[in-house]
Write a protein that holds these residues in place. Sequence first.
Motif, PDB file in Angstrom:
ATOM      1  N   SER A 175       0.814  -1.215   0.000  1.00 32.22           N
ATOM      2  CA  SER A 175       0.000   0.000   0.000  1.00 32.22           C
ATOM      3  C   SER A 175       0.852   1.273   0.000  1.00 32.22           C
ATOM      4  CB  SER A 175      -0.920   0.015   1.227  1.00 32.22           C
ATOM      5  OG  SER A 175      -0.153   0.065   2.430  1.00 32.22           O
ATOM      6  N   THR A 176       2.172   1.128  -0.010  1.00 33.94           N
ATOM      7  CA  THR A 176       3.061   2.298  -0.040  1.00 33.94           C
ATOM      8  C   THR A 176       2.785   3.153  -1.272  1.00 33.94           C
ATOM      9  OG1 THR A 176       4.814   1.127   1.137  1.00 33.94           O
ATOM     10  CG2 THR A 176       5.467   3.060  -0.133  1.00 33.94           C
ATOM     11  N   LYS A 177       2.731   4.464  -1.076  1.00 36.09           N
ATOM     12  CA  LYS A 177       2.519   5.401  -2.180  1.00 36.09           C
ATOM     13  C   LYS A 177       3.819   6.152  -2.467  1.00 36.09           C
ATOM     14  CE  LYS A 177      -2.448   6.193  -1.660  1.00 36.09           C
ATOM     15  NZ  LYS A 177      -2.711   5.063  -0.770  1.00 36.09           N
ATOM     16  N   VAL A 178       4.273   6.095  -3.702  1.00 39.76           N
ATOM     17  CA  VAL A 178       5.505   6.754  -4.119  1.00 39.76           C
ATOM     18  C   VAL A 178       5.157   7.979  -4.952  1.00 39.76           C
ATOM     19  CG1 VAL A 178       7.619   6.525  -5.491  1.00 39.76           C
ATOM     20  CG2 VAL A 178       6.776   4.582  -4.141  1.00 39.76           C
ATOM     21  N   PHE A 179       5.727   9.141  -4.569  1.00 36.66           N
ATOM     22  CA  PHE A 179       5.555  10.309  -5.431  1.00 36.66           C
ATOM     23  C   PHE A 179       6.910  10.903  -5.770  1.00 36.66           C
ATOM     24  CE2 PHE A 179       5.358  12.316  -1.219  1.00 36.66           C
ATOM     25  CZ  PHE A 179       6.033  13.524  -1.395  1.00 36.66           C
ATOM     26  N   VAL A 180       6.945  11.591  -6.900  1.00 39.62           N
ATOM     27  CA  VAL A 180       8.180  12.097  -7.485  1.00 39.62           C
ATOM     28  C   VAL A 180       8.186  13.616  -7.448  1.00 39.62           C
ATOM     29  CG1 VAL A 180       9.499  12.281  -9.631  1.00 39.62           C
ATOM     30  CG2 VAL A 180       8.428  10.101  -9.006  1.00 39.62           C
ATOM     31  N   SER A 181       9.329  14.194  -7.063  1.00 38.42           N
ATOM     32  CA  SER A 181       9.516  15.645  -7.112  1.00 38.42           C
ATOM     33  C   SER A 181      10.810  15.948  -7.856  1.00 38.42           C
ATOM     34  CB  SER A 181       9.589  16.236  -5.695  1.00 38.42           C
ATOM     35  OG  SER A 181       8.377  16.062  -5.006  1.00 38.42           O
ATOM     36  N   ALA A 182      10.717  16.735  -8.904  1.00 35.96           N
ATOM     37  CA  ALA A 182      11.900  17.074  -9.697  1.00 35.96           C
ATOM     38  C   ALA A 182      12.577  18.319  -9.136  1.00 35.96           C
ATOM     39  CB  ALA A 182      11.504  17.317 -11.150  1.00 35.96           C
ATOM     40  N   TRP A 183      13.913  18.330  -9.216  1.00 41.32           N
ATOM     41  CA  TRP A 183      14.686  19.484  -8.781  1.00 41.32           C
ATOM     42  C   TRP A 183      15.085  20.346  -9.965  1.00 41.32           C
ATOM     43  CZ3 TRP A 183      17.779  19.686  -3.744  1.00 41.32           C
ATOM     44  CH2 TRP A 183      17.066  19.040  -2.712  1.00 41.32           C
ATOM     45  N   SER A 184      15.848  19.794 -10.904  1.00 40.56           N
ATOM     46  CA  SER A 184      16.314  20.623 -12.016  1.00 40.56           C
ATOM     47  C   SER A 184      16.243  19.890 -13.339  1.00 40.56           C
ATOM     48  CB  SER A 184      17.764  21.086 -11.776  1.00 40.56           C
ATOM     49  OG  SER A 184      18.241  21.819 -12.895  1.00 40.56           O
ATOM     50  N   ALA A 185      15.815  20.621 -14.366  1.00 39.98           N
ATOM     51  CA  ALA A 185      15.949  20.141 -15.735  1.00 39.98           C
ATOM     52  C   ALA A 185      17.397  20.328 -16.174  1.00 39.98           C
ATOM     53  CB  ALA A 185      15.020  20.927 -16.659  1.00 39.98           C
ATOM     54  N   HIS A 186      17.770  19.706 -17.276  1.00 39.57           N
ATOM     55  CA  HIS A 186      19.106  19.914 -17.823  1.00 39.57           C
ATOM     56  C   HIS A 186      19.271  21.394 -18.188  1.00 39.57           C
ATOM     57  CE1 HIS A 186      22.491  19.731 -20.640  1.00 39.57           C
ATOM     58  NE2 HIS A 186      22.829  18.626 -20.005  1.00 39.57           N
ATOM     59  N   PRO A 187      20.448  21.968 -17.964  1.00 38.38           N
ATOM     60  CA  PRO A 187      20.646  23.402 -18.267  1.00 38.38           C
ATOM     61  C   PRO A 187      20.265  23.790 -19.689  1.00 38.38           C
ATOM     62  CG  PRO A 187      22.467  22.615 -16.943  1.00 38.38           C
ATOM     63  CD  PRO A 187      21.625  21.404 -17.270  1.00 38.38           C
ATOM     64  N   SER A 188      20.379  22.865 -20.643  1.00 37.43           N
ATOM     65  CA  SER A 188      20.026  23.206 -22.023  1.00 37.43           C
ATOM     66  C   SER A 188      18.525  23.435 -22.193  1.00 37.43           C
ATOM     67  CB  SER A 188      20.490  22.102 -22.979  1.00 37.43           C
ATOM     68  OG  SER A 188      19.828  20.878 -22.714  1.00 37.43           O
ATOM     69  N   PHE A 189      17.709  22.983 -21.216  1.00 40.67           N
ATOM     70  CA  PHE A 189      16.266  23.205 -21.251  1.00 40.67           C
ATOM     71  C   PHE A 189      15.886  24.557 -20.662  1.00 40.67           C
ATOM     72  CE2 PHE A 189      14.937  18.414 -20.848  1.00 40.67           C
ATOM     73  CZ  PHE A 189      15.739  18.119 -21.939  1.00 40.67           C
ATOM     74  N   LYS A 190      16.861  25.286 -20.105  1.00 39.35           N
ATOM     75  CA  LYS A 190      16.546  26.422 -19.244  1.00 39.35           C
ATOM     76  C   LYS A 190      17.062  27.748 -19.809  1.00 39.35           C
ATOM     77  CE  LYS A 190      17.219  25.351 -14.784  1.00 39.35           C
ATOM     78  NZ  LYS A 190      17.906  24.789 -13.600  1.00 39.35           N
ATOM     79  N   ASP A 191      16.416  28.816 -19.354  1.00 41.86           N
ATOM     80  CA  ASP A 191      16.781  30.182 -19.750  1.00 41.86           C
ATOM     81  C   ASP A 191      17.327  30.895 -18.517  1.00 41.86           C
ATOM     82  OD1 ASP A 191      16.922  32.811 -20.657  1.00 41.86           O
ATOM     83  OD2 ASP A 191      15.047  32.685 -21.791  1.00 41.86           O
ATOM     84  N   GLN A 192      18.554  31.391 -18.618  1.00 42.05           N
ATOM     85  CA  GLN A 192      19.202  32.044 -17.482  1.00 42.05           C
ATOM     86  C   GLN A 192      19.061  33.564 -17.515  1.00 42.05           C
ATOM     87  OE1 GLN A 192      20.349  30.308 -14.977  1.00 42.05           O
ATOM     88  NE2 GLN A 192      20.098  28.313 -15.959  1.00 42.05           N
ATOM     89  N   ARG A 193      18.141  34.061 -18.314  1.00 41.90           N
ATOM     90  CA  ARG A 193      17.884  35.509 -18.337  1.00 41.90           C
ATOM     91  C   ARG A 193      16.793  35.825 -17.310  1.00 41.90           C
ATOM     92  NH1 ARG A 193      16.486  36.343 -24.505  1.00 41.90           N
ATOM     93  NH2 ARG A 193      15.374  34.398 -23.996  1.00 41.90           N
ATOM     94  N   PHE A 194      17.203  36.301 -16.179  1.00 38.57           N
ATOM     95  CA  PHE A 194      16.242  36.642 -15.131  1.00 38.57           C
ATOM     96  C   PHE A 194      16.826  37.718 -14.232  1.00 38.57           C
ATOM     97  CE2 PHE A 194      18.723  33.033 -13.534  1.00 38.57           C
ATOM     98  CZ  PHE A 194      19.110  33.459 -12.272  1.00 38.57           C
ATOM     99  N   SER A 195      15.957  38.331 -13.449  1.00 45.74           N
ATOM    100  CA  SER A 195      16.378  39.319 -12.453  1.00 45.74           C
ATOM    101  C   SER A 195      15.659  39.019 -11.151  1.00 45.74           C
ATOM    102  CB  SER A 195      16.058  40.746 -12.922  1.00 45.74           C
ATOM    103  OG  SER A 195      14.664  40.891 -13.153  1.00 45.74           O
ATOM    104  N   CYS A 196      16.257  39.420 -10.032  1.00 44.23           N
ATOM    105  CA  CYS A 196      15.707  39.062  -8.719  1.00 44.23           C
ATOM    106  C   CYS A 196      15.663  40.271  -7.801  1.00 44.23           C
ATOM    107  CB  CYS A 196      16.565  37.978  -8.050  1.00 44.23           C
ATOM    108  SG  CYS A 196      16.834  36.507  -9.059  1.00 44.23           S
TER     109      CYS A 196
END
Length: 319
Positions: free
Chosen positions: A16-37
Motif C-alpha cells: 500500500s506504499t505510495k511513491v511520489f516524485v519531485s523534480a529538482w532541475s531540468a538539464h541546463p540546455s532546457f533552461k533560460d538564465q535571463r532573469f532578475s531578482c
Amino acid sequence: DVYKRQLKDVMRQNPSTKVFVSAWSAHPSFKDQRFSCKVVDGMDYCLPDPSGRPVVPCNASVTNPSSCETNAQGQPCPSSPNTSAVSGEWGGALDGIAGAEPDTPQKNAQGNCYNTGFVSMLGTWAEQFRRFVSEYRAAGVAVWGVTAQNEPLTQTGLWGSNFLTAKQEIDWVAKFLSPALREDDPNIKIMVHDDQVTGLASRALQVAKALGEAADGVAYLWYNGLEGTFEDGVPETPLHLPKWLVPNKVNGGADVRSLWEQLPGTFMLMSEACSGYSLGTSWVGPRHGEWGYGYSTGHDMLWNLKNRAAGWVCVHLSP
C-alpha cells in the motif's frame, strides 16, 4: 537503479506504499538564465527577463557525483572548474544585516546552471518527466503521484532548481505535465506548489484554483514553521518583530485548513519535513537522541492532520 531496488523492497513488504516524485532541475540546455531578482520577505524572488542577458554563465558542474556520496554534512562536491561556494549561504538571508554582502542566486550558483533558471523547453521537460515515471513503472515501482516542481519559489541558487512564477506553473501543469502523465496513467496524482507553508494563501490557492481538475492536490513544506515552533497561525514576522529587523515570514499553518475549505476535492499534503536543516548554524544534520527533534516532528504532524492535511512526509531518512 539503486533507488528502484530499494523502493521495490519497500513495496514488496508494504504494497500500500505510495511513491511520489519531485523534480529538482531540468538539464541546463532546457533552461533560460535571463532573469532578475529582488528580495521579498527576506527571500530572493526572481522573474524572467527576456530582454536581458544570461546572468549565470553555465560554465561549472559537479565533476563526479559518485566521488562525494560520503561527504560530511555541508561539504560540497568538487566542481569543474573549482568554485568556492560556502556551505550555509542563503539567497537573500544576509540582506539588511550591517556589513554583510547580499547573496543572490547568481552568486550562489557559482556558474552551475542546474541551480538556477526558468525552464523554456516545457514540452521536452514534460516528456522527460513522463519517461522517468514510465521507467519506474516498468521496473515494478508504481508512481502514485508527482509534484509539479520542488521549491519553485525557494530560489537560492544553492541546489538544483527550476524557477517558476505562478502563471508559469499554471501553464506548465495544464498544457504539458498533466496531459503527458495522464495519457499513460489517468489516475496519477498531480500536486502543485510544493514550497513553503507561508505561500499557501498568497500563491498556492491561486495556482490550484486556476488549474481545477488538472491538479489533484497542494503540496507544501514545513521549513518556515521553524521545526514546529510556529504552527497554527497566518504568515507573520517572528514574534511580531519589525520587518526591517527580521524580514522573513514564519507560520502559515492555519492556511492548510483555509485552502482545504476553499478547494473542495483537492487534498493537502505536507510533502517535506526534516530536522537539522538550519544552514549556517550548528543545528545541521542528525542528532541521535535529541528530544527536541522528536517533539517538533510529533507536534507538527498533529497540527497538520488537525488542519485537514491528507498526510505528513519526513524526508532525508537514511538506514
